[in-house]
Design an enzyme around this catalytic site. Structure first.
Site, PDB file in Angstrom:
ATOM      1  N   SER A 280       0.854  -1.199   0.000  1.00 36.85           N
ATOM      2  CA  SER A 280       0.000   0.000   0.000  1.00 36.85           C
ATOM      3  C   SER A 280       0.882   1.238   0.000  1.00 36.85           C
ATOM      4  O   SER A 280       1.654   1.459   0.949  1.00 36.85           O
ATOM      5  CB  SER A 280      -0.895   0.004   1.234  1.00 36.85           C
ATOM      6  OG  SER A 280      -1.438   1.296   1.402  1.00 36.85           O
TER       7      SER A 280
ATOM      8  N   HIS B 176      -1.253  -1.371  -4.184  1.00 34.30           N
ATOM      9  CA  HIS B 176      -2.515  -0.980  -3.547  1.00 34.30           C
ATOM     10  C   HIS B 176      -2.525   0.539  -3.361  1.00 34.30           C
ATOM     11  O   HIS B 176      -1.626   1.108  -2.735  1.00 34.30           O
ATOM     12  CB  HIS B 176      -2.617  -1.701  -2.207  1.00 34.30           C
ATOM     13  CG  HIS B 176      -3.894  -1.502  -1.466  1.00 34.30           C
ATOM     14  ND1 HIS B 176      -5.027  -2.250  -1.712  1.00 34.30           N
ATOM     15  CD2 HIS B 176      -4.215  -0.654  -0.455  1.00 34.30           C
ATOM     16  CE1 HIS B 176      -5.990  -1.871  -0.883  1.00 34.30           C
ATOM     17  NE2 HIS B 176      -5.526  -0.893  -0.112  1.00 34.30           N
TER      18      HIS B 176
ATOM     19  N   ASP C 101      -4.691   3.684  -1.957  1.00 35.74           N
ATOM     20  CA  ASP C 101      -5.790   4.070  -1.067  1.00 35.74           C
ATOM     21  C   ASP C 101      -6.287   5.467  -1.403  1.00 35.74           C
ATOM     22  O   ASP C 101      -5.561   6.442  -1.242  1.00 35.74           O
ATOM     23  CB  ASP C 101      -5.314   4.035   0.392  1.00 35.74           C
ATOM     24  CG  ASP C 101      -5.043   2.620   0.863  1.00 35.74           C
ATOM     25  OD1 ASP C 101      -5.995   1.820   0.863  1.00 35.74           O
ATOM     26  OD2 ASP C 101      -3.890   2.318   1.224  1.00 35.74           O
TER      27      ASP C 101
ATOM     28  N   MET D 174      -8.873   8.289  -0.343  1.00 36.09           N
ATOM     29  CA  MET D 174      -9.705   8.684   0.810  1.00 36.09           C
ATOM     30  C   MET D 174     -10.206  10.108   0.597  1.00 36.09           C
ATOM     31  O   MET D 174      -9.468  10.958   0.095  1.00 36.09           O
ATOM     32  CB  MET D 174      -8.887   8.628   2.095  1.00 36.09           C
ATOM     33  CG  MET D 174      -8.229   7.283   2.352  1.00 36.09           C
ATOM     34  SD  MET D 174      -7.460   7.282   3.985  1.00 36.09           S
ATOM     35  CE  MET D 174      -6.513   5.759   3.905  1.00 36.09           C
TER      36      MET D 174
ATOM     37  N   HIS E 103      -8.217   1.074  -3.901  1.00 38.46           N
ATOM     38  CA  HIS E 103      -9.117   0.892  -2.743  1.00 38.46           C
ATOM     39  C   HIS E 103      -9.794   2.229  -2.471  1.00 38.46           C
ATOM     40  O   HIS E 103      -9.186   3.138  -1.915  1.00 38.46           O
ATOM     41  CB  HIS E 103      -8.298   0.405  -1.539  1.00 38.46           C
ATOM     42  CG  HIS E 103      -9.102   0.245  -0.283  1.00 38.46           C
ATOM     43  ND1 HIS E 103      -8.517   0.051   0.955  1.00 38.46           N
ATOM     44  CD2 HIS E 103     -10.448   0.223  -0.056  1.00 38.46           C
ATOM     45  CE1 HIS E 103      -9.468  -0.058   1.874  1.00 38.46           C
ATOM     46  NE2 HIS E 103     -10.634   0.044   1.288  1.00 38.46           N
TER      47      HIS E 103
ATOM     48  N   MET F 291     -11.966   4.572  -0.557  1.00 42.67           N
ATOM     49  CA  MET F 291     -12.623   4.834   0.734  1.00 42.67           C
ATOM     50  C   MET F 291     -13.291   6.196   0.595  1.00 42.67           C
ATOM     51  O   MET F 291     -12.884   7.191   1.207  1.00 42.67           O
ATOM     52  CB  MET F 291     -11.588   4.810   1.862  1.00 42.67           C
ATOM     53  CG  MET F 291     -11.173   3.389   2.217  1.00 42.67           C
ATOM     54  SD  MET F 291      -9.609   3.339   3.110  1.00 42.67           S
ATOM     55  CE  MET F 291      -8.499   3.396   1.720  1.00 42.67           C
TER      56      MET F 291
ATOM     57  N   MET G 114     -11.702  -5.847   5.679  1.00 38.40           N
ATOM     58  CA  MET G 114     -10.819  -4.919   6.405  1.00 38.40           C
ATOM     59  C   MET G 114     -10.452  -5.502   7.767  1.00 38.40           C
ATOM     60  O   MET G 114     -11.322  -5.932   8.526  1.00 38.40           O
ATOM     61  CB  MET G 114     -11.495  -3.562   6.600  1.00 38.40           C
ATOM     62  CG  MET G 114     -11.678  -2.731   5.335  1.00 38.40           C
ATOM     63  SD  MET G 114     -10.147  -2.345   4.439  1.00 38.40           S
ATOM     64  CE  MET G 114      -9.267  -1.357   5.657  1.00 38.40           C
TER      65      MET G 114
ATOM     66  N   PHE H 161      -6.465   4.894   8.124  1.00 42.43           N
ATOM     67  CA  PHE H 161      -5.070   5.168   8.473  1.00 42.43           C
ATOM     68  C   PHE H 161      -4.218   3.905   8.414  1.00 42.43           C
ATOM     69  O   PHE H 161      -4.723   2.798   8.686  1.00 42.43           O
ATOM     70  CB  PHE H 161      -4.983   5.760   9.890  1.00 42.43           C
ATOM     71  CG  PHE H 161      -5.706   7.078  10.000  1.00 42.43           C
ATOM     72  CD1 PHE H 161      -5.082   8.266   9.635  1.00 42.43           C
ATOM     73  CD2 PHE H 161      -7.033   7.123  10.422  1.00 42.43           C
ATOM     74  CE1 PHE H 161      -5.766   9.486   9.709  1.00 42.43           C
ATOM     75  CE2 PHE H 161      -7.720   8.334  10.496  1.00 42.43           C
ATOM     76  CZ  PHE H 161      -7.082   9.514  10.127  1.00 42.43           C
TER      77      PHE H 161
ATOM     78  N   GLY I 222      -0.760   1.710   9.744  1.00 38.80           N
ATOM     79  CA  GLY I 222      -0.069   1.495  11.005  1.00 38.80           C
ATOM     80  C   GLY I 222      -0.945   1.148  12.194  1.00 38.80           C
ATOM     81  O   GLY I 222      -0.519   1.283  13.341  1.00 38.80           O
TER      82      GLY I 222
ATOM     83  N   ASP J  42      -6.670  -6.268   4.549  1.00 37.71           N
ATOM     84  CA  ASP J  42      -5.995  -4.966   4.527  1.00 37.71           C
ATOM     85  C   ASP J  42      -6.024  -4.372   5.923  1.00 37.71           C
ATOM     86  O   ASP J  42      -7.106  -4.142   6.489  1.00 37.71           O
ATOM     87  CB  ASP J  42      -6.736  -4.061   3.523  1.00 37.71           C
ATOM     88  CG  ASP J  42      -6.120  -2.672   3.378  1.00 37.71           C
ATOM     89  OD1 ASP J  42      -5.022  -2.435   3.927  1.00 37.71           O
ATOM     90  OD2 ASP J  42      -6.749  -1.838   2.693  1.00 37.71           O
TER      91      ASP J  42
ATOM     92  N   GLY K 110      -2.761  -3.857   9.132  1.00 38.02           N
ATOM     93  CA  GLY K 110      -1.977  -4.562  10.140  1.00 38.02           C
ATOM     94  C   GLY K 110      -1.340  -5.863   9.679  1.00 38.02           C
ATOM     95  O   GLY K 110      -0.997  -6.710  10.508  1.00 38.02           O
TER      96      GLY K 110
ATOM     97  N   GLY L  51       1.118  -2.069   4.094  1.00 30.32           N
ATOM     98  CA  GLY L  51       1.659  -0.717   3.995  1.00 30.32           C
ATOM     99  C   GLY L  51       2.941  -0.584   4.788  1.00 30.32           C
ATOM    100  O   GLY L  51       4.047  -0.696   4.249  1.00 30.32           O
ATOM    101  N   SER L  52       2.793  -0.391   6.108  1.00 27.91           N
ATOM    102  CA  SER L  52       3.962  -0.183   6.972  1.00 27.91           C
ATOM    103  C   SER L  52       4.968  -1.311   6.903  1.00 27.91           C
ATOM    104  O   SER L  52       6.173  -1.071   6.972  1.00 27.91           O
ATOM    105  CB  SER L  52       3.518  -0.043   8.433  1.00 27.91           C
ATOM    106  OG  SER L  52       2.319   0.671   8.528  1.00 27.91           O
TER     107      SER L  52
HETATM  108  C1  DX5 Z   1      -6.146   1.787   5.696  1.00 20.30           C
HETATM  109  C2  DX5 Z   1      -5.743   1.418   4.280  1.00 20.30           C
HETATM  110  C3  DX5 Z   1      -4.634   0.457   4.208  1.00 20.30           C
HETATM  111  C4  DX5 Z   1      -3.354   0.899   4.858  1.00 20.30           C
HETATM  112  C5  DX5 Z   1      -2.794  -0.300   5.535  1.00 20.30           C
HETATM  113  O1  DX5 Z   1      -7.411   2.325   5.688  1.00 20.30           O
HETATM  114  O2  DX5 Z   1      -6.829   0.860   3.570  1.00 20.30           O
HETATM  115  O3  DX5 Z   1      -4.401   0.005   2.871  1.00 20.30           O
HETATM  116  O4  DX5 Z   1      -2.393   1.419   3.967  1.00 20.30           O
HETATM  117  O5  DX5 Z   1      -1.674   0.083   6.262  1.00 20.30           O
HETATM  118  P1  DX5 Z   1      -0.904  -0.936   7.222  1.00 20.30           P
HETATM  119  O6  DX5 Z   1      -0.453  -2.083   6.378  1.00 20.30           O
HETATM  120  O7  DX5 Z   1       0.221  -0.097   7.740  1.00 20.30           O
HETATM  121  O8  DX5 Z   1      -1.876  -1.363   8.284  1.00 20.30           O
HETATM  122 ZN    ZN Z   2      -6.372  -0.064   1.625  1.00 17.05          ZN
END
Ligand code: DX5
Ligand code: ZN
Length: 216
Positions: free
Chosen positions: A8, A31, A33, A35, A64, A66, A135, A141, A143, A173, A175, A195-196
């Protein structure tokens, strides 16, 4: 079953997105995101940036959304040349029509459900989509802490899809790390967003490789 890894870019350096994407070229999908500060309390990028990323990325994009009013906006994102476009069930007035509109662009269509939305909510959409995103954090967010309580929905979706005679990708998606990936895969996920746990490391290729090993 081979597991797809989708880094992500929410966790990437937004000042150098093209080179960040090139650093994760060993991934299966990128990926992205989107928003809108309405459906979620955060704001990222919109259509002009997604369109340009689709042009420069050597890896297919997994969008994705949102955003509120998916009915109105999702088709515009799907038609810029992305591999997959995901809308939120909670953000669509007519989810069946949104899925059809996305597919009509040639993109794969996917529907996402938040942690509080039961799997049954999308059972009658399973023949209209190519993937369901479960999800494992509240969207908005990066992390955040992985919510393992969402995982039973994967098995429910896998069974419902088999009953409906359709084959789906199941994405998780939020954590996802080498520690949580095995649990998600054991529960039925085949497509992992991270992501992280990818962009939080200097060596992104090694981070992707660690996720692949952990996911088996
Ligand atoms: C959160 C996003 C994720 C986010 C995941 O709403 O949809 O795609 O980047 O980030 P990590 O992998 O750090 O939880
Ligand atoms: Zn996402």
């Amino acid at each position: 079953m081979s597991i797809r890894i989708a880094p992500s870019i929410l966790a990437a350096d937004f000042g150098r997105l093209e080179s960040e994407i090139l650093e994760v070229a060993s991934a299966d999908l990128i990926h992205v995101d989107v928003m809108d500060n309405h459906f979620v309390p955060n704001l990222t990028i919109g259509l002009p940036v997604v369109r340009r990323l689709a042009e420069v990325s050597p890896v297919p994009l997994d969008i994705h959304l949102m955003i509120a009013d998916a009915d109105r906006w999702a088709p515009a994102y799907a038609e810029v040349g992305v591999a997959s476009c995901t809308f939120h069930f909670e953000a669509a007035a007519n989810p069946r029509q949104v899925a059809r509109d996305i597919r009509s662009t040639g993109s794969r269509a996917a529907v996402a459900i938040k942690p509080g939305t039961p799997a049954e909510a999308v059972f009658d959409l399973l023949t209209e989509v190519d993937m369901v995103l479960v999800m494992t954090v509240e969207p908005g967010f990066g992390g955040q802490k992985f919510m393992s309580e969402a995982l039973p929905k994967l098995g429910e979706l896998r069974r419902a899809a088999a009953e409906a005679g359709t084959d789906l990708w199941l994405q998780v998606d939020g954590g996802i790390t080498p520690e949580t990936a095995p649990e998600a895969v054991a529960a039925g996920a085949d497509t992992l967003v991270a992501g992280s746990s990818v962009f939080g490391h200097l060596d992104r290729a090694a981070a992707i490789a660690r996720l692949r090993v952990a996911a088996g």
